[in-house]
Write an enzyme that holds these catalytic residues in place. Structure first.
Site, PDB file in Angstrom:
ATOM      1  N   ASP A 123      20.285  38.457  50.985  1.00  0.00           N
ATOM      2  CA  ASP A 123      19.213  38.888  49.721  1.00  0.00           C
ATOM      3  C   ASP A 123      19.995  40.126  49.203  1.00  0.00           C
ATOM      4  OD1 ASP A 123      17.248  39.509  48.496  1.00  0.00           O
ATOM      5  OD2 ASP A 123      15.528  39.273  49.741  1.00  0.00           O
TER       6      ASP A 123
ATOM      7  N   CYS B 244       4.994  42.301  49.160  1.00  0.00           N
ATOM      8  CA  CYS B 244       5.369  40.541  49.628  1.00  0.00           C
ATOM      9  C   CYS B 244       6.630  40.566  51.625  1.00  0.00           C
ATOM     10  CB  CYS B 244       6.386  40.238  48.793  1.00  0.00           C
ATOM     11  SG  CYS B 244       5.430  39.684  47.486  1.00  0.00           S
TER      12      CYS B 244
HETATM   13  N1  PLP Z   1      13.848  39.488  48.046  1.00  0.00           N
HETATM   14  C1  PLP Z   1      13.293  41.257  48.182  1.00  0.00           C
HETATM   15  C2  PLP Z   1      14.260  41.654  48.873  1.00  0.00           C
HETATM   16  C3  PLP Z   1      13.005  41.503  46.543  1.00  0.00           C
HETATM   17  O1  PLP Z   1      12.974  42.494  46.249  1.00  0.00           O
HETATM   18  C4  PLP Z   1      12.160  40.162  45.940  1.00  0.00           C
HETATM   19  C5  PLP Z   1      11.061  40.768  45.016  1.00  0.00           C
HETATM   20  O2  PLP Z   1      10.514  42.269  45.102  1.00  0.00           O
HETATM   21  C6  PLP Z   1      12.362  39.376  45.922  1.00  0.00           C
HETATM   22  C7  PLP Z   1      13.196  38.914  47.176  1.00  0.00           C
HETATM   23  C8  PLP Z   1      12.402  38.166  45.510  1.00  0.00           C
HETATM   24  O3  PLP Z   1      12.795  37.891  43.405  1.00  0.00           O
HETATM   25  P1  PLP Z   1      12.080  37.006  43.051  1.00  0.00           P
HETATM   26  O4  PLP Z   1      10.912  36.934  42.980  1.00  0.00           O
HETATM   27  O5  PLP Z   1      12.691  37.427  41.877  1.00  0.00           O
HETATM   28  O6  PLP Z   1      12.714  35.913  43.439  1.00  0.00           O
END
Ligand code: PLP
Length: 417
Positions: free
Chosen positions: A211, A375
């Site tokens: 990720d 989140c």
């Molecule tokens: N993964 C990480 C580490 C993130 O910081 C985020 C968003 O803050 C996401 C996934 C999700 O990204 P998106 O909302 O652009 O799909």
């Protein structure tokens, strides 16, 4: 330790002008104060070149892609496919068809969890993630595991917010089908040693998904050098448009995975008896894509490459060090996430105050930060806190903005006590 950084430093090659001058949204005032934007991990502001590209797209080549014989459609198709080639070069993918356009990191992970899960996961198998994942790298795997009768395993972390990598020796086994892990934690700032992790997984022939939502805006990426199997990120976090994301996957996996969604574009032929799916990358791109976002992502890549990224990373590292040093002086402030290797993110709580109240007061002083669990509820549970105040840095932030943050934080704390 003293940090050698002056409030006038501008390490960029952008004609000696401050980087923020390229960002119209940063020129405004909020509540009568010049805006200081520290919510970059949520989304970055956009340089004028990206905004101009969006206006130019709709003023000139706006058309649906891949389906038209006419001039505009061909131009839009060519511009979209050029973005695919640009993204492939940006992350050093071997082939442009290993780049799939999605809505963002979240959709990219859902695509892999669904399609790779359908291909590879069987009852009794397991998926390994880490204790510091964003919900979007937890929930899709929980759903996949539930659907396929597999289980989820979690790499633990210590109270500095560092993963206990040695635990992988117990967690990985011949039933592990994938390891999915963040490069940079969005709530702790931890910069994980992904090359070491990938090597460990590959010893068992386990593919690894990275990720890179928080990595792509800050550091150069070479998917062939790190040898990940999948890598995902979002356009809007790297100075580009919202609604466009990237899934990189090694051809050998993408070829074997079934489609994620059905519809136009992802087919070669459709009969009621049987449908033949399209080749890569279109097999995974059902329906009309986010054409404007796709085309204009090129302008964001241009911006990042003009910095260039390795200089941006070095600058942001200095800024993070400076912010850490200055904020540590504030009485009662506790930094959440004190890993040895960190990037761009500083999360904290202040004794006897709620993160939300601190965030609201900072906002009234013109400073945008994010508060809450970001989140990553399991991270908050681990530290036994409801949330943090998060300062996330971008290339346009400056040491003088950090100084103002510290002054305003002092003020906010005295108001709340
Ligand atoms: N993964 C990480 C580490 C993130 O910081 C985020 C968003 O803050 C996401 C996934 C999700 O990204 P998106 O909302 O652009 O799909």
């Amino acid at each position: 330790m003293a940090v050698n950084i002056s409030s006038t430093i501008s390490p960029f090659l952008l004609q000696q002008k401050p980087v923020s001058s390229y960002f119209p949204a940063l020129q405004q005032q909020v509540y009568g104060q010049p805006l200081i934007y520290f919510d970059n991990a949520a989304t970055t502001q956009k340089p004028k070149s990206v905004i101009d590209a969006i206006v130019r797209y709709y003023s000139t080549i706006n058309s649906n892609v891949h389906r038209g014989v006419h001039y505009l459609s061909q131009q839009a198709t060519e511009a979209s496919e050029e973005t695919r080639r640009r993204v492939a070069r940006f992350i050093h993918a071997r082939h442009a068809h290993e780049i799939i356009f999605t809505r963002g990191t979240t959709e990219s992970i859902n695509l892999v969890a669904y399609a790779y899960g359908k291909y590879a996961l069987k009852p009794g198998d397991n998926v390994v993630i880490s204790a510091m994942e964003h919900h979007s790298n937890i929930v899709p795997w929980q759903i996949a595991c539930e659907d396929r009768g597999a289980s989820l395993r979690v790499i633990p972390m210590n109270d500095r917010g560092e993963l206990l990598i040695d635990e992988l020796d117990h967690l990985l086994d011949e039933r592990t089908r994938i390891l999915a892990i963040t490069w940079i934690s969005n709530s702790l700032g931890t910069l994980n040693p992904i090359e070491e992790i990938i090597q460990k997984a590959h010893q068992f022939d386990i593919p690894v998904l990275i990720d890179a939502a928080q990595a792509a805006p800050h550091m150069p990426i070479d998917v062939q050098t790190i040898d990940c199997d999948f890598l995902v990120f979002s356009g809007h976090k790297m100075y580009g448009p919202t609604g466009i994301g990237i899934l990189y996957g090694k051809e050998k996996w993408l070829e074997q995975m079934p489609p994620y969604q059905g519809g136009g574009e992802m087919i070669k032929s459709v009969r009621f008896e049987k449908t033949e799916y399209n080749d890569l990358p279109f097999k995974f791109e059902a329906g009309t894509p986010h054409i404007e976002g796709t085309v204009c992502l090129q302008a964001a890549i241009d911006f990042l490459e003009s910095l260039p990224l390795h200089k941006a990373f070095a600058y942001e590292q200095q800024l993070l060090e400076y912010a850490t040093q200055q904020m540590s002086q504030i009485p009662g402030l506790r930094i959440i996430g004190q890993a040895q290797h960190k990037a761009s993110i500083l999360s904290f709580i202040i004794e006897n105050t709620h993160p939300y109240d601190v965030g609201v007061l900072l906002d009234k002083m013109g400073i945008a930060v994010r508060t809450g669990h970001h989140c990553t509820q399991p991270v908050m549970d681990f530290f036994g806190i409801p949330g943090t105040v998060r300062v996330s840095l971008a290339v346009y932030n400056t040491p003088s903005e950090i100084d103002r943050l510290v002054t305003c934080l002092d003020k906010a704390v005295s108001m709340l006590k």
